[in-house]
Enzyme design. Structure first.
Site, short mmCIF file in Angstrom:
data_model
loop_
_atom_site.label_atom_id
_atom_site.label_comp_id
_atom_site.label_asym_id
_atom_site.label_seq_id
_atom_site.Cartn_x
_atom_site.Cartn_y
_atom_site.Cartn_z
N SER A 17 5.94 9.21 7.32
CA SER A 17 4.73 9.16 8.14
C SER A 17 3.55 9.76 7.40
CB SER A 17 4.95 9.91 9.45
OG SER A 17 3.76 9.88 10.23
N GLU A 49 3.14 9.48 19.03
CA GLU A 49 1.84 9.05 18.48
C GLU A 49 1.15 8.08 19.45
OE1 GLU A 49 0.84 5.93 15.01
OE2 GLU A 49 2.02 7.67 14.33
N TYR A 50 1.91 7.12 19.99
CA TYR A 50 1.36 6.19 20.99
C TYR A 50 0.79 6.99 22.16
CZ TYR A 50 3.28 1.62 19.40
OH TYR A 50 3.55 0.46 18.72
N HIS A 71 8.74 10.05 16.85
CA HIS A 71 7.43 10.48 16.32
C HIS A 71 6.38 9.41 16.62
CE1 HIS A 71 4.44 9.84 13.13
NE2 HIS A 71 4.40 11.15 12.97
N LYS A 104 3.15 -2.40 16.54
CA LYS A 104 4.19 -2.94 15.64
C LYS A 104 5.59 -2.81 16.22
CE LYS A 104 1.82 -2.74 11.22
NZ LYS A 104 1.86 -2.28 9.82
N LYS A 120 11.95 9.41 13.47
CA LYS A 120 10.67 8.77 13.12
C LYS A 120 10.19 7.87 14.27
CE LYS A 120 7.27 7.24 10.44
NZ LYS A 120 6.79 5.99 11.01
N VAL A 175 0.82 -1.22 0.00
CA VAL A 175 0.00 0.00 0.00
C VAL A 175 0.86 1.27 0.00
CG1 VAL A 175 -1.68 1.34 1.32
CG2 VAL A 175 -1.96 -1.12 1.09
N HIS A 207 26.98 1.33 47.82
CA HIS A 207 27.03 1.95 46.49
C HIS A 207 27.45 3.42 46.52
CE1 HIS A 207 25.55 -1.53 44.40
NE2 HIS A 207 24.49 -1.61 45.18
#
Length: 483
Positions: free
Chosen positions: A129, A191-192, A187, A261, A184, A13, A452
């Site tokens: 995008s 978006e999430y 970006h 994804k 990207k 696509v 530490h």
């Protein structure tokens, strides 16, 4: 036959639409797909009559290109990209350019840039995008890799990309190596976060206030005319108003399990690697993970009783509180994203143009919004800006929204409605503005059980001390590091 301006491999696509975009803007394109039947179908169908040449082999594709040859890959991230690079190299000459336009992980792009350059070729990893519509009509593009390649693709990229209202292209050179794909990735992480915050706001309206889809549609339509004007608010408005042929609201028929994804996860992992508190995007990723546990949640809902109570206040005023909370949390999300980019730029030696990145996101991409213009203005005024929350515009915007933001988090807790992204944004805001956090106690605990060490407020930074807390320990201290 005239040689073409650019070649493209991968006619899914995004690939098909980007090719049509290029041809519609006057460029000649040679295309190839591993399943060659797709090439013939495309050339005889959507591409018919356009300046698009179908090729049945990589060798044929390369022969159809002007020099320096420009070959763009729009294939699945991972092994497929490496495979096509290996297939292309024998047919290319020094100075030719391979372009990866997929969602590749930035370390892969760093590796591939070095490898391709070692063969005398040039490499670009570019974020693209905007989805299907953006690819066809003008995406946001974020190219990085071999700087010498940019002059050879600049005209094509800046012609086919989206343009701002003032005519500026939503594409510019980002930086060396994996810089383009890193930007990207951030970006996509933002978006999430944006999507999760909108979903939390939706659940507060639906479950907390008992609003109908029609009422919520009207609210998002109104919000899209103000400071929240953006692509994601716009499509949320449309989704809430959409009914199928039976008159049913489609959004109510969709199973509440979110997919992903991996780019949001990559962003969260990069933040951990850089030691940056990217809390909002992290919560957005985990919210998707929690949604995927559908069967467990259904069973848990029958067994676990949580505190819930109906909303009893002024609904109209609270809807306005939600608007302000969403806006304030969105500012925090971008502040965190920019902090991550600034840190990575130091790590990898990238010279990122932060105002320019906001401009690239102004059009074509999924997170496009009027809000980004203010980010560009902030970095134009102060290129060395450390955090967006310190810019006067954003500082004042959050200050004016702060009371509403807190009220939303309080009411959500009382009603038992989860708002992980909006609430963690508030926690970050409160943590960032505190000059003293309880990490002094944490360091004491670490020194107590693991020797530490710690720094002291009355001594210069960089001097470390150890206390024998029990009287039984020795003077030996463990090594320490800062994440």
């Amino acid at each position: 036959m005239a040689q073409q301006d650019i070649g493209l491999i991968g006619l899914a696509v995004m690939g098909e639409n980007l090719v049509l975009n290029m041809a519609n803007k006057g460029f000649g394109v040679a295309v190839y797909n591993r399943t060659v039947a797709k090439v013939d179908k495309f050339v005889q169908g959507r591409a018919k009559g356009k300046t698009i040449v179908g090729c049945h082999s990589i060798e044929e594709l390369v022969k159809n290109l002007k020099t320096p040859r420009r070959v763009m890959l729009l294939v699945k991230a991972g092994d497929a990209v490496d495979s096509f690079i290996e297939q292309l190299i024998p047919h290319l000459e020094p100075g030719d350019i391979i372009i990866d336009g997929g969602n590749s992980h930035f370390p892969d792009t760093i590796r591939r840039t070095k490898y391709v350059e070692s063969k005398g070729l040039l490499y670009i990893g570019t974020g693209v995008s905007g989805g299907e519509e953006g690819a066809l009509n003008g995406p946001s593009m974020m190219p990085g890799g071999s700087p010498a390649a940019w002059p050879h693709v600049k005209k094509i990229f800046q012609t086919i990309c989206a343009q701002t209202d003032s005519g500026e292209p939503c594409c510019d050179w980002v930086g060396e190596g994996g810089a383009g794909h890193f930007v990207k990735m951030v970006h996509n992480g933002i978006e999430y976060g944006d999507m999760q915050m909108i979903c939390e706001t939706y659940q507060m309206m639906k479950e907390g206030l008992g609003m109908s889809n029609e009422e919520m549609h009207d609210v998002f339509a109104e919000w899209n005319r103000g400071e929240l004007d953006s692509y994601l608010i716009e499509i949320t408005r449309d989704i809430l108003g959409y009914k199928d042929e039976d008159g049913q609201a489609v959004v109510d028929l969709i199973l509440d399990t979110a997919g992903q994804k991996g780019t949001g996860k990559w962003t969260a992992i990069a933040a951990l690697d850089e030691g940056q508190p990217l809390t909002l995007i992290g919560e957005a990723v985990f919210a998707r993970c929690l949604s995927a546990l559908k069967e467990e949640r259904v069973e848990a809902s029958k067994q676990i009783l949580g505190q819930t109570r109906p909303f009893s206040g002024d609904k109209k005023a609270f809807v306005d509180d939600l608007r302000k909370a969403l806006y304030a949390a969105k500012i925090v999300s971008y502040a965190q994203g920019y902090q991550l980019m600034r840190s990575a730029a130091k790590t990898y030696g990238w010279n990122l143009n932060y105002g320019g990145i906001a401009l690239m996101w102004r059009g074509g991409c999924i997170i496009r919004s009027v809000f980004l213009g203010k980010i560009k203005e902030a970095f134009d005024k102060n290129p060395g800006l450390v955090n967006l929350l310190l810019d006067p515009f954003f500082r004042n915007a959050v200050a004016s929204a702060q009371s509403s933001w807190r009220n939303v988090v309080i009411e959500a807790a009382k009603m038992g409605i989860p708002v992980p992204a909006i609430s963690t944004a508030l926690a970050y805001f409160d943590g960032y503005r505190h000059d003293r956090l309880p990490a002094n106690l944490l360091q004491a605990q670490r020194d107590y059980f693991g020797a530490h060490t710690y720094e002291r407020v009355d001594k210069p930074r960089g001097e470390f001390f150890h206390t024998n807390w029990t009287g039984r320990g020795g003077d030996t201290a463990a090594s320490t590091y800062t994440a």
